[in-house]
Write a protein that holds these residues in place. Structure first.
Motif, short mmCIF file in Angstrom:
data_model
loop_
_atom_site.label_atom_id
_atom_site.label_comp_id
_atom_site.label_asym_id
_atom_site.label_seq_id
_atom_site.Cartn_x
_atom_site.Cartn_y
_atom_site.Cartn_z
N GLU A 54 41.83 82.32 -52.39
CA GLU A 54 42.09 83.41 -51.45
C GLU A 54 41.29 83.08 -50.19
OE1 GLU A 54 41.81 88.25 -51.11
OE2 GLU A 54 40.36 87.19 -52.35
N GLN A 55 41.96 82.51 -49.21
CA GLN A 55 41.25 82.09 -48.00
C GLN A 55 40.74 83.29 -47.22
OE1 GLN A 55 43.35 79.49 -45.32
NE2 GLN A 55 41.42 78.70 -44.58
N ASP A 56 41.55 84.32 -47.15
CA ASP A 56 41.22 85.56 -46.47
C ASP A 56 42.09 86.65 -47.10
OD1 ASP A 56 40.02 87.22 -44.61
OD2 ASP A 56 40.55 86.01 -42.89
N LYS A 57 41.97 87.87 -46.68
CA LYS A 57 42.73 88.97 -47.28
C LYS A 57 44.23 88.65 -47.28
CE LYS A 57 43.03 93.12 -48.97
NZ LYS A 57 42.85 93.23 -50.38
N ASN A 58 44.85 88.63 -48.46
CA ASN A 58 46.28 88.37 -48.66
C ASN A 58 46.76 87.01 -48.16
OD1 ASN A 58 46.82 90.79 -49.99
ND2 ASN A 58 47.07 91.87 -48.06
N LYS A 59 45.86 86.06 -47.99
CA LYS A 59 46.22 84.71 -47.54
C LYS A 59 45.70 83.71 -48.57
CE LYS A 59 45.59 81.89 -43.39
NZ LYS A 59 44.92 81.90 -42.08
N TYR A 60 46.62 83.03 -49.22
CA TYR A 60 46.28 82.15 -50.34
C TYR A 60 46.76 80.72 -50.11
CZ TYR A 60 45.26 86.31 -53.08
OH TYR A 60 44.72 87.48 -53.54
N ASN A 80 49.08 77.53 -46.44
CA ASN A 80 48.66 78.92 -46.55
C ASN A 80 49.89 79.80 -46.72
OD1 ASN A 80 45.92 78.47 -46.22
ND2 ASN A 80 46.03 78.65 -44.01
N VAL A 81 49.78 80.80 -47.56
CA VAL A 81 50.86 81.75 -47.76
C VAL A 81 50.28 83.15 -47.61
CG1 VAL A 81 52.55 82.65 -49.40
CG2 VAL A 81 52.09 80.20 -49.31
N ALA A 82 50.86 83.94 -46.71
CA ALA A 82 50.45 85.34 -46.54
C ALA A 82 51.35 86.17 -47.44
CB ALA A 82 50.60 85.76 -45.09
N GLU A 84 52.21 90.05 -49.39
CA GLU A 84 52.05 91.50 -49.47
C GLU A 84 52.41 92.00 -50.86
OE1 GLU A 84 50.75 93.54 -47.17
OE2 GLU A 84 50.40 91.82 -45.88
#
Length: 149
Positions: A54-60, A80-82, A84
């Motif tokens: 999880e690089q950042d909130k909702n970004k993997y 990276n995949v955002a 929801e």
């Protein structure tokens, strides 16, 4: 109804930075990718070690953990995949294994395991499968553990 983000991601052919210890390799990945979230380490049924980051909130993104005579390294193998609601995409590891990874907000069945951040349940299937309905799927996850909260 679940929405799926389909993304074909190939391994990046770049020069790996090897570290003398697993901890140093993990710290190098955290620093170089600016990781603010959790990292889970999946050991597959064939012994491949996959990192769900999880690089950042909702970004993997997904990486591969490698160990050889040069030392230890953690390499990114997906973009990276955002997300929801969830998603799935194909992976090809540097060690030439192919998988499809699925992320769901709710645990669909026993083949989905919770990530340490409790935001998603994941399943990892051998081979490239555009949808879960393509064939009977068997989860390739042997073990999953948290390596960074």
């Amino acid at each position: 109804m679940t929405s799926f983000l389909l993304l074909s991601a190939c391994s990046e052919e770049n020069q790996a930075n090897y570290s003398p210890t697993p901890e140093a390799a993990l710290e190098d990945l955290i620093q170089s990718e600016g990781i603010k979230g959790s990292i889970d380490l999946i050991t597959t049924t064939d012994g491949t070690e996959i990192l769900v980051v999880e690089q950042d909130k909702n970004k993997y993104f997904v990486g591969e953990w490698l160990e050889d005579k040069k030392g230890y390294t953690a390499n990114r193998i997906s973009a990276n995949v955002a997300m929801e609601l969830g998603g799935s995409w194909e992976l090809k590891t540097n060690s030439k294994h192919t998988y499809t990874i699925y992320f769901e907000k709710e645990q669909e069945d026993q083949n989905f395991y919770p990530l340490s951040n409790e935001d998603y349940y994941i399943s990892l299937v051998e081979g490239h499968q555009v949808t879960k309905e393509d064939s009977d799927t068997t989860n390739a996850i042997h073990d999953i553990r948290t390596v960074k909260d």
